[in-house]
Scaffold this active site. Structure first.
Site, PDB file in Angstrom:
ATOM      1  N   ASP A  27      42.127  48.971  37.860  1.00 51.11           N
ATOM      2  CA  ASP A  27      41.485  47.861  37.245  1.00 51.11           C
ATOM      3  C   ASP A  27      41.742  48.250  35.552  1.00 51.11           C
ATOM      4  O   ASP A  27      41.945  49.216  35.192  1.00 51.11           O
ATOM      5  CB  ASP A  27      40.060  47.931  37.610  1.00 51.11           C
ATOM      6  CG  ASP A  27      39.204  46.922  36.828  1.00 51.11           C
ATOM      7  OD1 ASP A  27      39.653  45.819  36.558  1.00 51.11           O
ATOM      8  OD2 ASP A  27      38.257  47.152  36.255  1.00 51.11           O
ATOM      9  N   ASP A  48      39.515  46.121  32.672  1.00 48.15           N
ATOM     10  CA  ASP A  48      38.430  46.119  31.766  1.00 48.15           C
ATOM     11  C   ASP A  48      37.200  46.925  32.377  1.00 48.15           C
ATOM     12  O   ASP A  48      37.029  46.676  33.752  1.00 48.15           O
ATOM     13  CB  ASP A  48      37.938  44.538  31.726  1.00 48.15           C
ATOM     14  CG  ASP A  48      38.925  43.968  31.059  1.00 48.15           C
ATOM     15  OD1 ASP A  48      39.138  44.144  29.749  1.00 48.15           O
ATOM     16  OD2 ASP A  48      39.268  42.780  31.628  1.00 48.15           O
TER      17      ASP A  48
END
Ligand code: XBP
Ligand code: MG
Length: 233
Positions: free
Chosen positions: A10, A12
């Protein structure tokens, strides 16, 4: 688990703490320059993060806090304009070096590359944001280290839907069980687990206290993290 054949990151909250001092002020700058008195403070932004995706977040906020604007015939167009302005502000912040990688991220990526483990990204944020963050925080050519970058609107249903992970798995040509996902939020964890991928969570500024049931491990950060199956070889 065995040594993974690929790690899917991922972005953020996982690669860097991008939300409070990256995305949030960029949204606020975009609102101000479009003459809107909307302001997302650090606390209320935490609640808005339940809505993944910037355009979706703007829309959600406007429908509740500014229904007259949300009812305007040009509202879709306004959302697009606000989001484009926000992306430009965010990229500028990243290029100014304001969003460094979280502890252990660069080391894990280097270790995986040395071990021949493939790298990929599965994120809700826009592709230009990912490119800027990798370039500014890792290395000029680091986007090339990632075989598959699944970002933004490539799938219509954003996390917690598993679609972005399915999209990445299909392009890697690997079964979910051969991969390891690294996530920071309950929404991200649900997306990865929904696609059947074993997932390590590194808790971030906004995700402390969320429900991480089902995670392989829940860590404060990636400092000292040892990839499953790596040390035994
Ligand atoms: C990240 C997000 C993103 C960013 C904004 O979620 O929700 O929407 O806040 O990015 P995750 P855009 O880490 O679970 O992928 O404005 O480019 O959509
Ligand atoms: Mg995240």
């Amino acid at each position: 688990m065995n040594r993974p054949q690929a790690i899917i990151f991922d972005v953020d909250g996982t690669l860097a703490e991008t939300e409070r001092d990256g995305h949030r002020p960029a949204f606020n700058q975009a609102f101000a320059e479009h003459g809107l008195d909307w302001h997302w403070d650090a606390e209320s932004y935490g609640r808005l993060l339940d809505i993944t995706g910037g355009k979706e977040r703007i829309r959600h906020y406007a429908e509740r806090q500014a229904p007259a604007i949300a009812a305007r015939p040009d509202f879709d167009d306004l959302v697009k304009k606000l989001h484009a302005a926000k992306t430009a502000h965010y990229v500028r912040r990243v290029e100014q070096g304001k969003l460094p990688l979280r502890p252990g991220v660069a080391e894990l990526i280097a270790e995986a590359r040395r071990a021949g483990i493939r790298l990929a990204i599965a994120t809700t944020t826009s592709p230009e944001n990912v490119a800027a963050l990798l370039r500014a925080s890792l290395a000029a050519d680091s986007a090339d280290w990632f075989e598959v970058i699944g970002a933004g609107d490539v799938v219509p249903a954003k996390k917690p839907a598993p679609d972005i992970y399915h999209w990445v798995l299909a392009r890697l040509g690997l079964p979910a069980s051969a991969c390891l996902a690294i996530e920071d939020s309950a929404n991200g964890l649900r997306a990865a687990l929904g696609a059947g991928i074993p997932t390590v969570v590194t808790v971030s500024e906004y995700t402390a206290g969320q429900d991480f049931r089902g995670a392989l491990q829940v860590l404060a950060d990636l400092e000292g993290f040892v990839l499953p199956g790596l040390r035994e070889e």
